[in-house]
Design a protein around this motif. Structure first.
Motif, PDB file in Angstrom:
ATOM      1  N   ALA A  97      30.215  49.593  31.448  1.00  0.00           N
ATOM      2  CA  ALA A  97      29.689  49.299  30.115  1.00  0.00           C
ATOM      3  C   ALA A  97      28.479  50.175  29.809  1.00  0.00           C
ATOM      4  O   ALA A  97      28.354  50.725  28.705  1.00  0.00           O
ATOM      5  CB  ALA A  97      29.318  47.826  30.012  1.00  0.00           C
ATOM      6  N   GLU A  98      27.596  50.349  30.804  1.00  0.00           N
ATOM      7  CA  GLU A  98      26.422  51.186  30.590  1.00  0.00           C
ATOM      8  C   GLU A  98      26.819  52.659  30.471  1.00  0.00           C
ATOM      9  O   GLU A  98      26.238  53.401  29.681  1.00  0.00           O
ATOM     10  CB  GLU A  98      25.423  50.985  31.745  1.00  0.00           C
ATOM     11  CG  GLU A  98      24.776  49.617  31.719  1.00  0.00           C
ATOM     12  CD  GLU A  98      23.611  49.495  32.676  1.00  0.00           C
ATOM     13  OE1 GLU A  98      23.345  50.458  33.437  1.00  0.00           O
ATOM     14  OE2 GLU A  98      22.943  48.442  32.668  1.00  0.00           O
ATOM     15  N   THR A 131      29.673  46.043  34.537  1.00  0.00           N
ATOM     16  CA  THR A 131      28.383  46.395  33.940  1.00  0.00           C
ATOM     17  C   THR A 131      28.148  47.897  34.007  1.00  0.00           C
ATOM     18  O   THR A 131      27.671  48.510  33.040  1.00  0.00           O
ATOM     19  CB  THR A 131      27.233  45.659  34.662  1.00  0.00           C
ATOM     20  OG1 THR A 131      27.474  44.260  34.619  1.00  0.00           O
ATOM     21  CG2 THR A 131      25.900  45.973  33.989  1.00  0.00           C
ATOM     22  N   LEU A 132      28.475  48.506  35.148  1.00  0.00           N
ATOM     23  CA  LEU A 132      28.297  49.950  35.315  1.00  0.00           C
ATOM     24  C   LEU A 132      29.128  50.714  34.282  1.00  0.00           C
ATOM     25  O   LEU A 132      28.625  51.644  33.639  1.00  0.00           O
ATOM     26  CB  LEU A 132      28.709  50.369  36.725  1.00  0.00           C
ATOM     27  CG  LEU A 132      28.648  51.875  37.036  1.00  0.00           C
ATOM     28  CD1 LEU A 132      27.218  52.387  36.890  1.00  0.00           C
ATOM     29  CD2 LEU A 132      29.174  52.147  38.437  1.00  0.00           C
ATOM     30  N   VAL A 171      26.483  40.591  30.756  1.00  0.00           N
ATOM     31  CA  VAL A 171      27.852  40.946  31.139  1.00  0.00           C
ATOM     32  C   VAL A 171      28.364  39.980  32.203  1.00  0.00           C
ATOM     33  O   VAL A 171      29.521  39.539  32.180  1.00  0.00           O
ATOM     34  CB  VAL A 171      27.914  42.397  31.662  1.00  0.00           C
ATOM     35  CG1 VAL A 171      29.296  42.709  32.230  1.00  0.00           C
ATOM     36  CG2 VAL A 171      27.575  43.373  30.542  1.00  0.00           C
ATOM     37  N   GLY A 172      27.471  39.616  33.150  1.00  0.00           N
ATOM     38  CA  GLY A 172      27.863  38.713  34.224  1.00  0.00           C
ATOM     39  C   GLY A 172      28.313  37.359  33.729  1.00  0.00           C
ATOM     40  O   GLY A 172      29.194  36.732  34.336  1.00  0.00           O
ATOM     41  N   PHE A 232      20.911  43.079  30.206  1.00  0.00           N
ATOM     42  CA  PHE A 232      22.302  43.499  30.064  1.00  0.00           C
ATOM     43  C   PHE A 232      23.158  43.085  31.259  1.00  0.00           C
ATOM     44  O   PHE A 232      24.283  42.598  31.085  1.00  0.00           O
ATOM     45  CB  PHE A 232      22.367  45.016  29.871  1.00  0.00           C
ATOM     46  CG  PHE A 232      23.704  45.519  29.388  1.00  0.00           C
ATOM     47  CD1 PHE A 232      24.118  45.277  28.093  1.00  0.00           C
ATOM     48  CD2 PHE A 232      24.542  46.226  30.231  1.00  0.00           C
ATOM     49  CE1 PHE A 232      25.344  45.735  27.634  1.00  0.00           C
ATOM     50  CE2 PHE A 232      25.775  46.694  29.795  1.00  0.00           C
ATOM     51  CZ  PHE A 232      26.171  46.450  28.493  1.00  0.00           C
ATOM     52  N   ASN A 233      22.648  43.274  32.484  1.00  0.00           N
ATOM     53  CA  ASN A 233      23.418  42.905  33.667  1.00  0.00           C
ATOM     54  C   ASN A 233      23.809  41.430  33.631  1.00  0.00           C
ATOM     55  O   ASN A 233      24.965  41.069  33.893  1.00  0.00           O
ATOM     56  CB  ASN A 233      22.608  43.169  34.947  1.00  0.00           C
ATOM     57  CG  ASN A 233      22.322  44.641  35.154  1.00  0.00           C
ATOM     58  OD1 ASN A 233      22.734  45.484  34.377  1.00  0.00           O
ATOM     59  ND2 ASN A 233      21.607  44.949  36.222  1.00  0.00           N
ATOM     60  N   CYS A 266      22.867  48.253  38.438  1.00  0.00           N
ATOM     61  CA  CYS A 266      23.912  47.262  38.135  1.00  0.00           C
ATOM     62  C   CYS A 266      24.288  46.432  39.360  1.00  0.00           C
ATOM     63  O   CYS A 266      25.220  45.628  39.298  1.00  0.00           O
ATOM     64  CB  CYS A 266      25.155  47.956  37.596  1.00  0.00           C
ATOM     65  SG  CYS A 266      24.906  48.854  36.048  1.00  0.00           S
ATOM     66  N   SER A 308      31.526  41.941  38.565  1.00  0.00           N
ATOM     67  CA  SER A 308      30.545  41.924  37.484  1.00  0.00           C
ATOM     68  C   SER A 308      29.713  43.198  37.488  1.00  0.00           C
ATOM     69  O   SER A 308      29.448  43.785  36.430  1.00  0.00           O
ATOM     70  CB  SER A 308      29.637  40.702  37.626  1.00  0.00           C
ATOM     71  OG  SER A 308      28.633  40.700  36.632  1.00  0.00           O
ATOM     72  N   ALA A 309      29.309  43.650  38.682  1.00  0.00           N
ATOM     73  CA  ALA A 309      28.504  44.862  38.803  1.00  0.00           C
ATOM     74  C   ALA A 309      29.278  46.081  38.322  1.00  0.00           C
ATOM     75  O   ALA A 309      28.736  46.943  37.616  1.00  0.00           O
ATOM     76  CB  ALA A 309      28.069  45.047  40.252  1.00  0.00           C
ATOM     77  N   GLY A 366      18.720  47.034  30.957  1.00  0.00           N
ATOM     78  CA  GLY A 366      19.831  46.779  31.863  1.00  0.00           C
ATOM     79  C   GLY A 366      19.507  45.708  32.883  1.00  0.00           C
ATOM     80  O   GLY A 366      20.182  44.671  32.959  1.00  0.00           O
TER      81      GLY A 366
END
Length: 370
Positions: A353-354, A350-351, A324-325, A320-321, A31, A346-347, A316
């Motif tokens: 979310a995963e 994303t983390l 989300v960004g 996905f990354n 992420c 954002s990172a 991801g």
């Protein structure tokens, strides 16, 4: 919330915690959490800490260099515990070997397939951890029934073979044993794949890292043995310290440098030592002292480890990354926030979310075994 995911009671929870911890660290890399933190340049002290979440450039050892050894060692422990469980059900070594072989083939195909995704085209590259694990798993299983001293001797032989190959097979342009891209491992890659890895990784790492998987088998055998917990922890600590002393000793005396990218014998010993000490600590903390209030966070991830690793590295990283960004960076931009902080935010989102996907899978008892 921690009661929503029930932790199996017929397994060493500390192994799931350790596996989950490693996967969370890998998810952070996927992420771009660690990359975003490094780009913020928070100061000399903070930057030194953040550097631990990246591989050492060559000669040395960072925290991040312990991730693959931990992965390999835990795989060995899990394999031994699973094997013993199957023996009790009447499944023989020969019958189980078919399962191990099929799994190894899957790991090999997934590992080489990931390199194709990274490259955006069909390539044949053998540097991925899953590809390496496919070989070390078979090697460890072939001697899983042998005695403790045979297995220890076998791992010593693997490390000695590594030393001999690097020091004696000196080809034109590849005659410097411990120099990046000019060593035996790089030469063998030109034979196997017709190329050299730009970051110094080599496929022949399967020989020394097989020691990690075999040490994992021995650790698993120890942890489910009938001896007292105190003795189990003592033996793990002794083994860990022994690995550290010999590994760092070889490096300090300029006999063999600690180099992760070609997995020198000193690296295998030093990294294995650290991982065994971590295993001893988590076994004491989780399985003996039952300090498990937040254990579910790690076990949720650990139970789907390889599937999640594949998810991080494909869906991801590839989609996905960025998806989300779009919303995080766009939303923060609307309120006038810009710069490195946006990338970090954002990172992190994303983390989480995963991790939420991991939690949903586990809550719904969806365990995707590979």
């Amino acid at each position: 919330m921690e009661d929503e995911v029930k932790i199996p009671t017929n397994r060493l929870v500390s192994l799931d915690v350790m596996r989950g911890l490693i996967m969370i660290l890998l998810a952070g890399e996927s992420c771009t959490v660690w990359e975003s933190l490094r780009n913020m340049h928070l100061g000399k002290g903070a930057d030194m800490v953040i550097d631990q979440f990246f591989h050492h450039p060559w000669h040395g050892l960072h925290l991040w260099d312990l991730v693959q050894p931990a992965f390999m060692l835990m795989a060995g422990s899990a394999m031994y515990i699973s094997y013993q469980s199957k023996l009790k059900k009447g499944i023989t070594w020969e019958q189980n070997f078919k399962h191990i072989a099929i799994r190894a083939i899957k790991l090999f195909l997934l590992g080489t397939g990931l390199h194709c995704i990274y490259a955006g085209k069909l390539v044949f590259e053998l540097w991925n951890v899953l590809t390496q694990l496919s070989f070390t798993t078979i090697i460890a299983y072939l001697i899983i029934n042998r005695s403790f001293w045979f297995q220890i001797g076998f791992t010593v032989a693997l490390l000695v073979i590594t030393e001999i190959l690097y020091r004696t097979v000196l080809m034109p342009g590849f005659n410097q044993p411990f120099v990046e891209s000019h060593n035996f491992g790089a030469y063998l890659d030109t034979v196997l794949m017709g190329k050299v890895n730009s970051d110094g990784w080599v496929a022949i790492n399967i020989i020394p890292t097989a020691a990690h998987t075999i040490w994992g088998v021995l650790a698993g055998k120890l942890l489910i043995s009938p001896i007292t917990a105190k003795k189990k922890i003592s033996y793990l600590i002794i083994a860990g310290i022994t690995g550290l002393v010999i590994g760092f000793g070889l490096d300090a005396t300029n006999i063999t440098p600690i180099i992760k990218r070609i997995s020198t014998s000193s690296f295998a010993l030093a990294s294995g030592g650290w991982v065994l000490l971590l295993m001893a600590f988590l076994y004491w903390l989780v399985d003996i002292k039952h300090v498990n209030r937040w254990v579910w966070i790690f076990t949720v991830v650990g139970m789907n480890a390889i599937f999640l690793y594949l998810f991080f590295e494909t869906v991801g990283a590839q989609w996905f990354n960025g998806a989300v960004g779009v919303f995080v960076k766009g939303g923060l931009g609307l309120v006038g926030i810009a710069g490195p902080m946006v990338a970090l935010a954002s990172a992190i989102v994303t983390l989480f979310a995963e991790w939420g996907i991991c939690y949903w899978l586990s809550r719904n008892k969806i365990f995707i075994k590979i």
